[in-house]
Design an enzyme around this catalytic site. Structure first.
Site, PDB file in Angstrom:
ATOM      1  N   LYS A  82       2.276  -3.340   7.295  1.00 55.09           N
ATOM      2  CA  LYS A  82       2.477  -3.514   5.848  1.00 55.09           C
ATOM      3  C   LYS A  82       3.933  -3.180   5.486  1.00 55.09           C
ATOM      4  O   LYS A  82       4.555  -3.875   4.669  1.00 55.09           O
ATOM      5  CB  LYS A  82       1.511  -2.623   5.054  1.00 55.09           C
ATOM      6  CG  LYS A  82       0.044  -3.026   5.132  1.00 55.09           C
ATOM      7  CD  LYS A  82      -0.275  -4.404   4.584  1.00 55.09           C
ATOM      8  CE  LYS A  82      -0.178  -4.493   3.078  1.00 55.09           C
ATOM      9  NZ  LYS A  82      -0.717  -5.816   2.593  1.00 55.09           N
ATOM     10  N   THR A 109       0.822  -1.205   0.000  1.00 47.62           N
ATOM     11  CA  THR A 109       0.000   0.000   0.000  1.00 47.62           C
ATOM     12  C   THR A 109       0.862   1.263   0.000  1.00 47.62           C
ATOM     13  O   THR A 109       1.981   1.263   0.536  1.00 47.62           O
ATOM     14  CB  THR A 109      -0.897  -0.004   1.257  1.00 47.62           C
ATOM     15  OG1 THR A 109      -1.509   1.275   1.393  1.00 47.62           O
ATOM     16  CG2 THR A 109      -0.111  -0.287   2.531  1.00 47.62           C
ATOM     17  N   ASP A 110       0.298   2.353  -0.531  1.00 48.94           N
ATOM     18  CA  ASP A 110       1.008   3.642  -0.470  1.00 48.94           C
ATOM     19  C   ASP A 110       1.132   4.152   0.968  1.00 48.94           C
ATOM     20  O   ASP A 110       1.954   5.031   1.248  1.00 48.94           O
ATOM     21  CB  ASP A 110       0.319   4.692  -1.357  1.00 48.94           C
ATOM     22  CG  ASP A 110      -1.123   5.001  -0.971  1.00 48.94           C
ATOM     23  OD1 ASP A 110      -1.655   4.375  -0.032  1.00 48.94           O
ATOM     24  OD2 ASP A 110      -1.735   5.880  -1.625  1.00 48.94           O
ATOM     25  N   GLU A 111       0.336   3.582   1.892  1.00 54.18           N
ATOM     26  CA  GLU A 111       0.379   4.088   3.280  1.00 54.18           C
ATOM     27  C   GLU A 111       1.713   3.831   3.955  1.00 54.18           C
ATOM     28  O   GLU A 111       2.015   4.441   4.985  1.00 54.18           O
ATOM     29  CB  GLU A 111      -0.757   3.477   4.109  1.00 54.18           C
ATOM     30  CG  GLU A 111      -2.121   3.863   3.588  1.00 54.18           C
ATOM     31  CD  GLU A 111      -3.252   3.701   4.595  1.00 54.18           C
ATOM     32  OE1 GLU A 111      -2.983   3.505   5.784  1.00 54.18           O
ATOM     33  OE2 GLU A 111      -4.415   3.794   4.170  1.00 54.18           O
ATOM     34  N   TYR A 160      -1.615  -0.357  11.193  1.00 55.38           N
ATOM     35  CA  TYR A 160      -1.840  -1.059   9.915  1.00 55.38           C
ATOM     36  C   TYR A 160      -0.667  -0.846   8.962  1.00 55.38           C
ATOM     37  O   TYR A 160      -0.052  -1.803   8.471  1.00 55.38           O
ATOM     38  CB  TYR A 160      -3.146  -0.582   9.258  1.00 55.38           C
ATOM     39  CG  TYR A 160      -3.211  -0.894   7.773  1.00 55.38           C
ATOM     40  CD1 TYR A 160      -3.338  -2.202   7.323  1.00 55.38           C
ATOM     41  CD2 TYR A 160      -3.127   0.131   6.816  1.00 55.38           C
ATOM     42  CE1 TYR A 160      -3.371  -2.497   5.958  1.00 55.38           C
ATOM     43  CE2 TYR A 160      -3.167  -0.149   5.465  1.00 55.38           C
ATOM     44  CZ  TYR A 160      -3.282  -1.460   5.035  1.00 55.38           C
ATOM     45  OH  TYR A 160      -3.312  -1.751   3.692  1.00 55.38           O
TER      46      TYR A 160
HETATM   47  P1  NAD Z   1     -10.144  -6.784   2.703  1.00 59.66           P
HETATM   48  O1  NAD Z   1     -10.076  -6.460   4.156  1.00 59.66           O
HETATM   49  O2  NAD Z   1     -11.369  -6.466   1.932  1.00 59.66           O
HETATM   50  O3  NAD Z   1      -9.856  -8.341   2.491  1.00 59.66           O
HETATM   51  C1  NAD Z   1      -8.838  -9.015   3.177  1.00 59.66           C
HETATM   52  C2  NAD Z   1      -9.024 -10.506   2.943  1.00 59.66           C
HETATM   53  O4  NAD Z   1      -7.954 -11.197   3.589  1.00 59.66           O
HETATM   54  C3  NAD Z   1     -10.339 -11.073   3.527  1.00 59.66           C
HETATM   55  O5  NAD Z   1     -10.933 -11.975   2.624  1.00 59.66           O
HETATM   56  C4  NAD Z   1      -9.877 -11.780   4.792  1.00 59.66           C
HETATM   57  O6  NAD Z   1     -10.729 -12.862   5.166  1.00 59.66           O
HETATM   58  C5  NAD Z   1      -8.485 -12.245   4.377  1.00 59.66           C
HETATM   59  N1  NAD Z   1      -7.591 -12.460   5.516  1.00 59.66           N
HETATM   60  C6  NAD Z   1      -7.347 -11.619   6.548  1.00 59.66           C
HETATM   61  N2  NAD Z   1      -6.439 -12.162   7.394  1.00 59.66           N
HETATM   62  C7  NAD Z   1      -6.106 -13.367   6.860  1.00 59.66           C
HETATM   63  C8  NAD Z   1      -5.216 -14.405   7.250  1.00 59.66           C
HETATM   64  N3  NAD Z   1      -4.502 -14.330   8.378  1.00 59.66           N
HETATM   65  N4  NAD Z   1      -5.101 -15.507   6.466  1.00 59.66           N
HETATM   66  C9  NAD Z   1      -5.834 -15.607   5.310  1.00 59.66           C
HETATM   67  N5  NAD Z   1      -6.707 -14.662   4.914  1.00 59.66           N
HETATM   68  C10 NAD Z   1      -6.832 -13.551   5.671  1.00 59.66           C
HETATM   69  O7  NAD Z   1      -8.858  -6.088   2.064  1.00 59.66           O
HETATM   70  P2  NAD Z   1      -8.686  -5.394   0.637  1.00 59.66           P
HETATM   71  O8  NAD Z   1      -9.130  -3.992   0.718  1.00 59.66           O
HETATM   72  O9  NAD Z   1      -9.220  -6.287  -0.396  1.00 59.66           O
HETATM   73  O10 NAD Z   1      -7.083  -5.367   0.556  1.00 59.66           O
HETATM   74  C11 NAD Z   1      -6.372  -6.492   0.060  1.00 59.66           C
HETATM   75  C12 NAD Z   1      -4.883  -6.187   0.124  1.00 59.66           C
HETATM   76  O11 NAD Z   1      -4.597  -5.030  -0.646  1.00 59.66           O
HETATM   77  C13 NAD Z   1      -4.354  -5.908   1.527  1.00 59.66           C
HETATM   78  O12 NAD Z   1      -3.098  -6.524   1.650  1.00 59.66           O
HETATM   79  C14 NAD Z   1      -4.245  -4.402   1.580  1.00 59.66           C
HETATM   80  O13 NAD Z   1      -3.215  -4.017   2.457  1.00 59.66           O
HETATM   81  C15 NAD Z   1      -3.903  -4.075   0.145  1.00 59.66           C
HETATM   82  N6  NAD Z   1      -4.339  -2.753  -0.340  1.00 59.66           N
HETATM   83  C16 NAD Z   1      -5.631  -2.343  -0.188  1.00 59.66           C
HETATM   84  C17 NAD Z   1      -6.022  -1.104  -0.711  1.00 59.66           C
HETATM   85  C18 NAD Z   1      -7.451  -0.617  -0.605  1.00 59.66           C
HETATM   86  O14 NAD Z   1      -7.722   0.535  -0.934  1.00 59.66           O
HETATM   87  N7  NAD Z   1      -8.407  -1.422  -0.169  1.00 59.66           N
HETATM   88  C19 NAD Z   1      -5.079  -0.297  -1.358  1.00 59.66           C
HETATM   89  C20 NAD Z   1      -3.758  -0.748  -1.466  1.00 59.66           C
HETATM   90  C21 NAD Z   1      -3.398  -1.983  -0.968  1.00 59.66           C
HETATM   91  O1  DAU Z   2      -4.106   4.086   0.561  1.00 61.39           O
HETATM   92  C1  DAU Z   2      -4.362   2.715   0.523  1.00 61.39           C
HETATM   93  C2  DAU Z   2      -5.154   2.311   1.740  1.00 61.39           C
HETATM   94  O2  DAU Z   2      -6.465   2.816   1.550  1.00 61.39           O
HETATM   95  C3  DAU Z   2      -5.178   0.808   1.975  1.00 61.39           C
HETATM   96  O3  DAU Z   2      -3.883   0.371   2.269  1.00 61.39           O
HETATM   97  C4  DAU Z   2      -6.108   0.442   3.138  1.00 61.39           C
HETATM   98  O4  DAU Z   2      -6.216  -0.961   3.269  1.00 61.39           O
HETATM   99  C5  DAU Z   2      -7.477   1.031   2.851  1.00 61.39           C
HETATM  100  O5  DAU Z   2      -8.322   0.785   3.959  1.00 61.39           O
HETATM  101  C6  DAU Z   2      -7.373   2.531   2.592  1.00 61.39           C
HETATM  102  O6  DAU Z   2      -6.975   3.230   3.789  1.00 61.39           O
HETATM  103  P1  DAU Z   2      -7.646   4.634   4.207  1.00 61.39           P
HETATM  104  O7  DAU Z   2      -7.468   4.804   5.659  1.00 61.39           O
HETATM  105  O8  DAU Z   2      -7.183   5.726   3.328  1.00 61.39           O
HETATM  106  O9  DAU Z   2      -9.183   4.301   3.813  1.00 61.39           O
HETATM  107  P2  DAU Z   2     -10.560   4.609   4.548  1.00 61.39           P
HETATM  108  O10 DAU Z   2     -11.642   4.242   3.589  1.00 61.39           O
HETATM  109  O11 DAU Z   2     -10.620   4.008   5.915  1.00 61.39           O
HETATM  110  O12 DAU Z   2     -10.534   6.187   4.708  1.00 61.39           O
HETATM  111  C7  DAU Z   2     -10.382   7.030   3.584  1.00 61.39           C
HETATM  112  C8  DAU Z   2     -10.331   8.456   4.094  1.00 61.39           C
HETATM  113  O13 DAU Z   2     -11.648   8.788   4.599  1.00 61.39           O
HETATM  114  C9  DAU Z   2      -9.382   8.664   5.256  1.00 61.39           C
HETATM  115  O14 DAU Z   2      -8.821   9.972   5.154  1.00 61.39           O
HETATM  116  C10 DAU Z   2     -10.280   8.582   6.485  1.00 61.39           C
HETATM  117  C11 DAU Z   2     -11.579   9.157   5.990  1.00 61.39           C
HETATM  118  N1  DAU Z   2     -12.801   8.603   6.628  1.00 61.39           N
HETATM  119  C12 DAU Z   2     -12.944   7.246   6.654  1.00 61.39           C
HETATM  120  C13 DAU Z   2     -14.065   6.675   7.219  1.00 61.39           C
HETATM  121  C14 DAU Z   2     -14.222   5.172   7.280  1.00 61.39           C
HETATM  122  C15 DAU Z   2     -13.776   9.437   7.124  1.00 61.39           C
HETATM  123  O15 DAU Z   2     -13.641  10.678   7.089  1.00 61.39           O
HETATM  124  N2  DAU Z   2     -14.882   8.886   7.702  1.00 61.39           N
HETATM  125  C16 DAU Z   2     -15.065   7.524   7.778  1.00 61.39           C
HETATM  126  O16 DAU Z   2     -16.097   7.064   8.345  1.00 61.39           O
END
Ligand code: NAD
Ligand code: DAU
Length: 340
Positions: free
Chosen positions: A159, A130-132, A155
Site C-alpha cells: 500500500k 490505509t493508516d498501516e 500488505y
Molecule cells: P476487501 O478485501 O473487502 O475488498 C477488496 C475488493 O477488491 C474485492 O472485491 C476484490 O475482489 C477486489 N480486488 C482484489 N484484487 C483485485 C484486482 N487485482 N483487480 C480488481 N479487483 C480486485 O477490502 P476492503 O476492506 O473493502 O478494502 C478496500 C480498500 O480500502 C483497500 O484498498 C484497503 O487497502 C483499503 N482500506 C481498508 C480498510 C479496512 O479497514 N478494511 C481501512 C483502510 C483502507
Molecule cells: O488500519 C487499517 C487496516 O485495517 C486496513 O488497511 C486493512 O485492510 C484491514 O484489514 C485492517 O487491518 P488490521 O490488521 O488492523 O485488521 P484485522 O481485522 O486483521 O485485525 C485487527 C486487529 O485484531 C489486529 O491487531 C489483529 C487482531 N486480530 C485479528 C484477527 C483476524 C486478532 O487478534 N485475532 C484475529 O483472528
C-alpha cells in the site's frame, strides 16, 4: 452534474458500501465497478444496486491493462471523469503467508490504473490507502499526514508503494490525484476474516475467538459509512496532490472489542482463546484527522457505542449472507454469471 465514476474493488466490503452510498446520495451519477471477484469480492453485497440504471459491473483485474480498458469502454460516450481506487488484496495475515499477490494487485494494479486513467482523461483520482503505511505507534502520539512511512507487513508495504506511485503521477504528470489513509473500518458486509465479523461469527457458533498475543494491540475504529462519506468529500472537494488521514477518534484494545461482542451476544468469555501473535504485529494505530476536518468539514457521524451494536445486529439478521460467505456458497452467484 451527471458524471461517471469508475470504482475499483466495488464488490468488497468498503467498495460495496461506497457504491450503495453513491447510489443514494448521487443518484444521477453513473457507476462502473471494476472488480476481479477474488475471494473477497462478493456480488451478493450489491444485490440492492445491481438493477439500478447507470450501474455497470466489469469483471476484470486492475493489474491487466486490457481489463482496465474494458472498464473505461463500459462508460457511455461521455467517458469517465473520476476514479475511486479501492481494489486491493487487503488482509494482513494473507500477506504474511504470501506477499506476491499483494504486489501484483496493489502495486502493479495501481500503476496500470494510473496509466489508463491518464490516457482516458480522468479528471480526479482518489486512491484509498490505509493508516498501516505509517507503521506502529507507541503509547502516545497520532499519525499525521507528515508521519514518515514505515510499513511493517507485506500488505502495508505494497500500500505504501502504491501511495508513492500515485504521488509520482501527480508530481511528474500533473495528474489530479488525492490519497486517503483511513483507520480500521467495521460495519455490514465485511468479510469474516477481519477481527469484528470473525469474532461475531465465531461467538454465534460457540467457536473459539482467536486473540493474537496479549490482545492489547490498539486500533482506531471507524464505521464504514463514515469512511465512505470521507471518500466522497475528498472526491468532490479534496485538493489535488494532497493526502488526507481519516479516523474515528475511537481507540480500543482488541480484547475490549472481543469482550464487547461476547457481552452483546450473551456469550461467555471462556470462548476467548489467546493464540500465537501475528509476526510483525503493529502495536497501535491512531489517526489525527484534523486536516480533513478543517479543510473539508468531514467528521465521523456515528459513535462506536451505537454503531458496534448496530453492526452486531446486522450480522445477526444476515444469517443467509454470513453462512454463504463462510461456506463459500457465495461463489455460486459469481460462477453462475461468469463460469467457474
Ligand atoms: P476487501 O478485501 O473487502 O475488498 C477488496 C475488493 O477488491 C474485492 O472485491 C476484490 O475482489 C477486489 N480486488 C482484489 N484484487 C483485485 C484486482 N487485482 N483487480 C480488481 N479487483 C480486485 O477490502 P476492503 O476492506 O473493502 O478494502 C478496500 C480498500 O480500502 C483497500 O484498498 C484497503 O487497502 C483499503 N482500506 C481498508 C480498510 C479496512 O479497514 N478494511 C481501512 C483502510 C483502507
Ligand atoms: O488500519 C487499517 C487496516 O485495517 C486496513 O488497511 C486493512 O485492510 C484491514 O484489514 C485492517 O487491518 P488490521 O490488521 O488492523 O485488521 P484485522 O481485522 O486483521 O485485525 C485487527 C486487529 O485484531 C489486529 O491487531 C489483529 C487482531 N486480530 C485479528 C484477527 C483476524 C486478532 O487478534 N485475532 C484475529 O483472528
Amino acid at each position: 452534474m451527471t458524471r461517471t465514476v469508475l470504482v475499483t474493488g466495488g464488490a468488497g466490503f468498503i467498495g460495496s458500501n461506497l457504491i450503495r452510498m453513491l447510489s443514494r446520495e448521487r443518484p444521477d451519477w453513473r457507476i462502473v465497478n471494476l472488480d476481479a471477484l477474488t475471494y473477497a469480492g462478493n456480488l451478493e453485497n450489491l444485490t440492492s444496486v445491481e438493477a439500478r440504471e447507470g450501474y455497470t459491473l466489469v469483471h476484470g483485474d486492475v493489474s491487466r491493462p486490457a481489463d482496465v480498458r474494458r472498464a473505461f469502454a463500459a462508460a457511455d460516450s461521455g467517458g469517465v471523469q473520476a476514479v475511486v481506487h479501492l481494489a486491493a488484496e487487503s488482509h494482513v495475515d494473507r500477506s504474511i503467508q504470501s506477499g506476491l499477490p499483494f504486489v501484483q494487485a496493489n502495486v502493479v494494479g495501481t500503476q496500470v490504473l494510473l496509466d489508463e486513467s491518464r490516457a482516458h482523461g480522468v479528471e480526479r483520482f482518489v486512491h484509498v490507502s490505509t493508516d498501516e503505511v505509517y507503521g506502529s505507534l507507541g503509547a502516545e502520539g497520532l499519525f499525521t499526514e507528515e508521519t514518515p512511512l514505515a510499513p511493517n507487513s507485506p500488505y502495508s508495504a505494497t500500500k505504501a508503494a502504491s501511495d508513492m506511485l500515485v504521488r509520482a503521477a501527480h508530481a511528474t504528470h500533473g495528474f489530479d490525484a488525492c490519497i486517503t489513509r483511513c483507520s480500521n473500518n467495521y460495519g455490514p458486509y465485511q468479510f469474516p476474516e477481519k477481527l469484528i465479523p470473525l469474532m461475531i461469527a465465531n461467538a454465534r457458533e460457540d467457536k473459539p475467538l482467536p486473540v493474537y498475543g496479549d490482545g492489547l494491540q490498539i486500533r482506531d475504529w471507524l464505521f464504514v459509512e463514515d469512511h465512505c462519506e470521507a471518500i466522497l468529500a475528498v472526491l468532490e472537494r479534496g485538493r489535488a496532490g494532497e493526502v488526507y488521514n481519516i479516523g474515528g477518534h475511537n481507540e480500543f484494545p482488541n480484547i475490549e472489542i472481543v469482550r464487547a461482542i461476547l457481552g452483546a451476544l450473551g456469550k461467555p468469555e471462556s470462548l476467548i482463546e489467546y493464540v500465537r501473535d501475528r509476526p510483525g504485529h503493529d502495536r497501535r494505530y491512531a489517526i489525527d484527522a484534523a486536516k480533513i476536518e478543517r479543510e473539508l468539514g468531514w467528521r465521523p457521524r456515528r459513535t462506536f457505542a451505537a454503531a458496534l451494536p448496530q453492526t452486531i445486529a446486522w450480522y445477526q439478521s444476515q444469517d443467509v449472507w454470513l453462512q454463504r460467505v463462510r461456506s463459500g456458497a457465495y461463489r455460486e452467484y459469481y460462477e453462475a454469471q461468469y463460469g467457474a
